[in-house]
Design a protein around this motif. Sequence first.
Motif, PDB file in Angstrom:
ATOM      1  N   PHE A  51       0.856  -1.190   0.000  1.00  0.00           N
ATOM      2  CA  PHE A  51       0.000   0.000   0.000  1.00  0.00           C
ATOM      3  C   PHE A  51       0.891   1.238   0.000  1.00  0.00           C
ATOM      4  O   PHE A  51       1.929   1.253   0.664  1.00  0.00           O
TER       5      PHE A  51
ATOM      6  N   CYS B 209      -6.194   0.824  -5.900  1.00  0.00           N
ATOM      7  CA  CYS B 209      -7.355   1.599  -5.458  1.00  0.00           C
ATOM      8  C   CYS B 209      -6.961   3.059  -5.492  1.00  0.00           C
ATOM      9  O   CYS B 209      -5.784   3.395  -5.513  1.00  0.00           O
TER      10      CYS B 209
ATOM     11  N   PHE C 283     -14.326  -2.391  10.625  1.00  0.00           N
ATOM     12  CA  PHE C 283     -13.043  -3.041  10.921  1.00  0.00           C
ATOM     13  C   PHE C 283     -11.871  -2.459  10.117  1.00  0.00           C
ATOM     14  O   PHE C 283     -10.744  -2.881  10.316  1.00  0.00           O
TER      15      PHE C 283
ATOM     16  N   ARG D 233      -7.223   2.986   7.802  1.00  0.00           N
ATOM     17  CA  ARG D 233      -7.380   4.331   7.239  1.00  0.00           C
ATOM     18  C   ARG D 233      -6.465   5.331   7.936  1.00  0.00           C
ATOM     19  O   ARG D 233      -6.015   6.291   7.329  1.00  0.00           O
TER      20      ARG D 233
ATOM     21  N   LYS E 166     -13.390 -10.113   2.410  1.00  0.00           N
ATOM     22  CA  LYS E 166     -12.808  -9.149   3.342  1.00  0.00           C
ATOM     23  C   LYS E 166     -13.906  -8.373   4.051  1.00  0.00           C
ATOM     24  O   LYS E 166     -14.821  -7.920   3.359  1.00  0.00           O
TER      25      LYS E 166
ATOM     26  N   SER F  92      -7.266  -4.744   9.498  1.00  0.00           N
ATOM     27  CA  SER F  92      -6.615  -3.944  10.535  1.00  0.00           C
ATOM     28  C   SER F  92      -7.371  -3.937  11.870  1.00  0.00           C
ATOM     29  O   SER F  92      -6.756  -4.028  12.926  1.00  0.00           O
TER      30      SER F  92
HETATM   31  C1  PBG Z   1      -8.398   0.412  -0.008  1.00  0.00           C
HETATM   32  C2  PBG Z   1      -8.305  -0.629   1.043  1.00  0.00           C
HETATM   33  C3  PBG Z   1      -8.811  -0.630   2.358  1.00  0.00           C
HETATM   34  C4  PBG Z   1      -8.321  -1.786   2.968  1.00  0.00           C
HETATM   35  C5  PBG Z   1      -7.579  -2.471   2.014  1.00  0.00           C
HETATM   36  N1  PBG Z   1      -7.597  -1.739   0.830  1.00  0.00           N
HETATM   37  C6  PBG Z   1      -9.592   0.374   3.102  1.00  0.00           C
HETATM   38  C7  PBG Z   1     -10.964   0.722   2.732  1.00  0.00           C
HETATM   39  O1  PBG Z   1     -11.586   0.124   1.850  1.00  0.00           O
HETATM   40  O2  PBG Z   1     -11.430   1.665   3.332  1.00  0.00           O
HETATM   41  C8  PBG Z   1      -8.553  -2.196   4.397  1.00  0.00           C
HETATM   42  C9  PBG Z   1      -7.521  -3.086   4.988  1.00  0.00           C
HETATM   43  C10 PBG Z   1      -7.536  -3.212   6.460  1.00  0.00           C
HETATM   44  O3  PBG Z   1      -8.416  -2.706   7.184  1.00  0.00           O
HETATM   45  O4  PBG Z   1      -6.608  -3.864   6.957  1.00  0.00           O
HETATM   46  N2  PBG Z   1      -9.638   0.578  -0.575  1.00  0.00           N
END
Ligand code: PBG
Length: 325
Positions: free
Chosen positions: A79, A120, A200, A205, A248, A274
């Motif tokens: 990321f 993303c 979650f 973020r 997820k 996370s």
């Molecule tokens: C990006 C993304 C997110 C996560 C992975 N890719 C955040 C979201 O969709 O807000 C979350 C990963 C995590 O909480 O560990 N879109």
Amino acid sequence: MSFPKTRLRRLRYNPILRDLVSETSVSVNDLIYPIFICEGENIKNEISSMPGQFQLSVDNAVELCKTAVSKGVKSILLFGIPAEKDEHGHVACSDNSIVQRAIKAIKKECLDILLIADVCNCEYTTHGHCGTIIDGDVDNDSTLETLAAQSVSLAKAGADIIAPSDMMDGRVASIRTALDNAGFEKTPILSYAVKYSSAFYGPFRDAADSAPTFGDRKTYQMNPANTDEAIREAEQDVWEGADMLMVKPALSYLDVIYRVKQNFDLPLVAYNVSGEYAMVKATAANNWIDEQRMIMEIMTSIKRAGADIIITYHALEVADILNKK
Ligand code: PBG
């Protein structure tokens, strides 16, 4: 046959026998470790809501990848936290963007590694949404263009797998076409096919600086109440050419993992997100639970539900636990 002839405890007395009849196992080969890359040099900022996880500059990310590989964790999900953002996330499509640079640096130093690029826009847009905003909401079809451009640029940098997490309709097909047209027909797509709008993700973020500045993600991420819809999402992505599927988050969605695995024979990935990690760390910090046992129980339950592969911030800890055994 019933009790006293049948005694289910017979298979539980001897630890070797318990291992022998174990139905589910977790291996380092099943793990993907997510890391966060930021600008600068020699940066290692601990993420306060994710103790033990860091925002790392490229040089430190290279070192962490070497450590991960030495423990047997060879798959890394990347990321990016860019210095600059823009309205559409164009910064992520530049061949010189943060993750692209990290991929090149890691590939130069670690040969025996698999790099998975999350695709993303939310980390790259000023408003924190996963795509281009039109009339106050993320516009599906114009977002497909930035996602495809970002994917091609990441593949060019050397990404081994492209993993779109945006939840736009049609993104797998559009990314597949763009990759093929650019000569990357061998690069697989791991689709975040079934991604719920979840509380979650809170700590992520903070880590990725990607919280939306207005509204929420409910018009593109799924409603936690639905599972028929999970099948439709997965089905769509399979049609569009996804090579692997993801569910997820993981822990509150074990039934969804089970159901998707029953319906599709593609490799299934579960993301132990996370907030799930943060719950373990917070309870462990209070000495309320046995952390290592809890981590292994979580990994086992995700695999037992049907996941073949687990993305987890615990990956290095799990490797240490498994390597000690
Ligand atoms: C990006 C993304 C997110 C996560 C992975 N890719 C955040 C979201 O969709 O807000 C979350 C990963 C995590 O909480 O560990 N879109």
